[in-house]
Design a protein around this motif. Sequence first.
Motif, short mmCIF file in Angstrom:
data_model
loop_
_atom_site.label_atom_id
_atom_site.label_comp_id
_atom_site.label_asym_id
_atom_site.label_seq_id
_atom_site.Cartn_x
_atom_site.Cartn_y
_atom_site.Cartn_z
N GLN A 34 23.99 -58.40 37.52
CA GLN A 34 23.14 -59.38 37.20
C GLN A 34 23.57 -60.83 37.78
O GLN A 34 24.71 -61.01 38.18
CB GLN A 34 23.26 -59.59 35.60
N SER A 36 22.41 -65.27 37.19
CA SER A 36 21.31 -66.04 36.38
C SER A 36 21.47 -67.53 36.97
O SER A 36 22.26 -67.82 37.78
CB SER A 36 21.66 -66.39 34.88
N VAL A 55 18.61 -62.19 35.90
CA VAL A 55 18.14 -60.91 36.40
C VAL A 55 18.97 -59.78 36.24
O VAL A 55 20.32 -60.08 36.46
CB VAL A 55 17.75 -61.07 37.89
N ILE A 57 19.63 -56.42 37.56
CA ILE A 57 19.49 -55.80 38.91
C ILE A 57 19.10 -54.41 38.74
O ILE A 57 18.15 -53.92 38.95
CB ILE A 57 20.29 -56.08 40.09
N GLN A 60 16.00 -54.05 37.00
CA GLN A 60 14.88 -54.59 37.26
C GLN A 60 14.04 -55.78 36.34
O GLN A 60 12.89 -55.79 36.40
CB GLN A 60 13.76 -53.97 38.16
N ILE A 62 13.69 -59.16 34.24
CA ILE A 62 14.12 -60.81 33.96
C ILE A 62 14.04 -61.20 32.74
O ILE A 62 13.28 -60.82 31.86
CB ILE A 62 12.92 -61.48 34.95
N PHE A 84 14.40 -57.39 43.56
CA PHE A 84 15.74 -57.63 43.90
C PHE A 84 16.29 -56.28 44.28
O PHE A 84 17.42 -55.91 43.77
CB PHE A 84 16.47 -58.12 42.61
N GLN A 106 9.35 -65.54 44.94
CA GLN A 106 10.34 -65.13 45.54
C GLN A 106 9.75 -65.18 46.94
O GLN A 106 8.67 -64.77 47.10
CB GLN A 106 10.59 -63.54 45.23
#
Length: 147
Positions: A34, A36, A55, A57, A60, A62, A84, A106
Motif C-alpha cells: 500500500q 498513500s 491504495v 495494491i 486494487q 482505493i 496499479f 492516472q
Amino acid sequence: MSDVKYVVVLPNNPEYDRVTEVAIRGTLLQEPQQFSINFVNSPSCTDNITYHFKVNIPSQKIIQNYKSDGEWSASEQQTVLNIFDEAAFSLEFKLDYENSSIRVHQRRGKGANYVTEYETFFSLSEIQSIQVWGDIKKINQFSLNYD
C-alpha cells in the motif's frame, strides 16, 4: 503503514494563486502492499488532513477519507481493476476550489485515465503540505501547477 517517505510544503507566496494540480510520479518497492498521499493542513501536524488517498495494491482498492482533530472520517472504498499493476505510478490530483473536490487521474503514456473524485470536508485552501507514505521506493517527479 510505514513512516512518511516524502513531504512537500506548499509555497505560501502571494505572487502565486492557488495550486490547481499536483502531479506525482514514482516507483514502488518490490511486492508493495500500500501507499498513500495525504493533503495535510499543517506541515508539522497530521491531526487535520483534507484528503487521504490510499491504495491497497493486492486488492486494487482505493480508500479515501479525511482526518479532523486527529479522528479519521468514515472511508469511501472502491475497487479498480489493475491500475496499479506496475512497479511505477503516475498520478495527477486536480483541485477544484469552487466545488471543494479533488479529481484523481492516472497517467499512462500520453493519456490520463480518470480514477476517482472526492468532495472534501475542509476547504482546499487549508492544504499546506503533501505527504507520501507507504511502500514507495522513490519519487521521480513532483510538480505543482497554479491557476
